[in-house]
Enzyme design. Structure first.
Site, PDB file in Angstrom:
ATOM      1  N   LYS A   1       0.978  -1.167   0.266  1.00 48.37           N
ATOM      2  CA  LYS A   1      -0.391   0.082  -0.602  1.00 48.37           C
ATOM      3  C   LYS A   1       0.834   1.031  -0.173  1.00 48.37           C
ATOM      4  CE  LYS A   1      -4.076  -2.256   1.812  1.00 48.37           C
ATOM      5  NZ  LYS A   1      -4.751  -1.983   3.117  1.00 48.37           N
TER       6      LYS A   1
ATOM      7  N   GLN B   1      -4.196  -1.239   9.573  1.00 47.63           N
ATOM      8  CA  GLN B   1      -4.093  -2.608   9.150  1.00 47.63           C
ATOM      9  C   GLN B   1      -4.639  -3.438  10.392  1.00 47.63           C
ATOM     10  OE1 GLN B   1      -2.832  -3.543   5.877  1.00 47.63           O
ATOM     11  NE2 GLN B   1      -4.234  -5.193   6.342  1.00 47.63           N
TER      12      GLN B   1
ATOM     13  N   ASP C   1     -10.320   4.090   4.615  1.00 47.69           N
ATOM     14  CA  ASP C   1     -10.682   2.150   4.884  1.00 47.69           C
ATOM     15  C   ASP C   1     -12.015   2.321   4.586  1.00 47.69           C
ATOM     16  OD1 ASP C   1      -8.775   0.450   4.062  1.00 47.69           O
ATOM     17  OD2 ASP C   1      -8.458   0.225   6.375  1.00 47.69           O
TER      18      ASP C   1
END
Lengths: 301, 301
Positions: free
Chosen positions: A67, A111, A134
């Site tokens: 990412k 994460q 997200d």
């Protein structure tokens, strides 16, 4: 590829069309890179993404590095925060508070999974909704569920939607069946497909006659993490199949390969369009993270 | 009533069992009244609900007065705020800010629809999530969509769930079909039934073959506002039918009566259990408003 119309769906003659997520993601990333250039020419600062990893899970390390690398390639800044497995929830919340108030950071991604001493719902919800790239916090989840367009949409279902839109100009009245009801994929996917005026069915581990339901799907989205769950005879002829699953399995030669939740070689005989694994949903998830980061930076101008 | 088992569902022999929402709502209200008495004995103040009406819509006036009256009957305080049709959005937002900071007010309900100069999404979202007893703001919608149990659930779908729970101890694996995808009923209903481990299908105005989908439902929730939409042959034998619709229609004698979205006299020949209109979902919606207000007051202790 020549096709005939059956019940308004294009029925396959021969093999399904592969939906090339890798190429679409590359084009999206390139487009974002160009938009970043324009921002910079206008005298604005670079969009910045903070990626937070707690602990040493090797798979998570790979995801996080990828990412960060892709963010860099799209011309944006990425900030990595690697914290030890023993990090307390309060320490993580303090970092998030710092990132929330840092003007160079436009997107924050923590994460998952997190070590067990940390409640992921509390952490996710501590991220400023405007930086929640997200899209997993309460505010953005609520906006999506209310059908509002002012929120940030989770990356994987957003990527699936873009793949579907490359096949279907208009999904009105199509029956979308989603297998898997997670907060990360299945549930937000259902909201997105309702917004597209699909009839939406959500199936999961408790669903009876799941094959029968799947066979009604004009659009079948599979996100279970169970390799090879969906066989060819689960699929309605001509359907569009989006395979979110990605599992590493051993091969006969003692090596390994990545497979999806759908048995590709069977499904491509029946489906009209299908995403491969790898090279389907995976690259689009990262491209949508870049998209969300860029949008968040634009929103902060 | 004697029943035989067909496909795991109890199939009717004779007429469906009526689900008595009026009696359930009365029992719920009485239970809340007793809990309020306990609060008062413990020296706490009374729970208070503020109901805000903007404009002079006669139907809304009836609803609002009924909500205030029922709140009073449950032993709680109700505060009515009637504002003229010409009220600006800023004026309404100032009232909400006052109510948010008023310690005597535990629940705030703004009756919809609002006059066209006011954006209902902005107003709904201005209510403190802890006082949002309609559960329609982003935060509570997000909590429900994430499957969290710390939010306030919209009153009508919560009432439907309680009616369903009076029939089904365990809904795991049942196929629930919801007709109507509104933010007020259909969408939050889908979330609640996913939490009950149902397979959930959401149908709406764009759904093709809606009758075929409805006939697969072990649980059929109808919330379209279209009187008499669902006929007997839309219903799977033995299914549980929840009719959210309520429409006043003229009778042959020149009078009027209330009917639901389901043709009751046909459906009761096929269904296993069914809610009547009136006396089904309606009373439970108000009982759930009282429930939410009491919960909000307890949360503020």
């Amino acid at each position: 590829m020549s096709r005939t119309e059956v019940n308004g769906m294009s029925a396959p003659q021969g093999e399904a069309v592969r939906i090339d997520g890798k190429a679409m993601a590359k084009a999206m990333t390139e487009e974002i890179r160009q938009k970043v250039d324009v921002l910079v020419e206008q005298g604005h600062g670079l969009p910045g993404l903070a990626v937070v990893l707690v602990g040493n899970d090797p798979a998570s390390e790979v995801y996080v590095k990828n990412k960060a690398l892709q963010t860099h390639r799209a011309g944006m800044r990425s900030f990595m925060h690697m914290m030890p497995e023993s990090t307390s929830q309060d320490e993580l919340l303090r970092l998030i508070a710092d990132l929330n108030s840092n003007e160079k950071i436009h997107g924050i991604l923590v994460q998952l999974p997190l070590p067990k001493q940390i409640d992921p719902a509390i952490v996710t919800n501590a991220i400023d909704p405007a930086k929640d790239v997200d899209g997993l916090g309460e505010a953005n989840t609520g906006r999506l569920a209310l059908g509002l367009n002012n929120g940030i949409v989770p990356c994987t279902p957003l990527g699936c939607l873009k793949l579907l839109q490359s096949v279907h100009q208009d999904m009105t009245g199509l029956h979308a069946v989603i297998i898997g009801a997670s907060n990360l994929v299945g549930r937000p996917m259902a909201q997105l497909l309702l917004q597209q005026n699909c009839t939406v069915s959500i199936a999961h581990i408790h669903t009876k006659n799941i094959q029968e339901l799947a066979r009604q799907a004009d659009i079948l989205v599979v996100a279970t993490g169970k390799a090879g769950l969906v066989r060819g005879d689960w699929i309605k002829p001509g359907a569009t199949v989006i395979d979110v699953g990605i599992t590493r399995v051993p091969t006969a030669e003692g090596k390994s390969r990545l497979v999806g939740d759908v048995v590709f070689d069977e499904a491509r005989q029946i489906a009209g369009h299908i995403t491969p694994v790898p090279g389907g949903v995976g690259p689009m998830t990262i491209a949508c993270l870049l998209h969300n980061t860029f949008q968040a930076a634009q929103g902060a101008l």
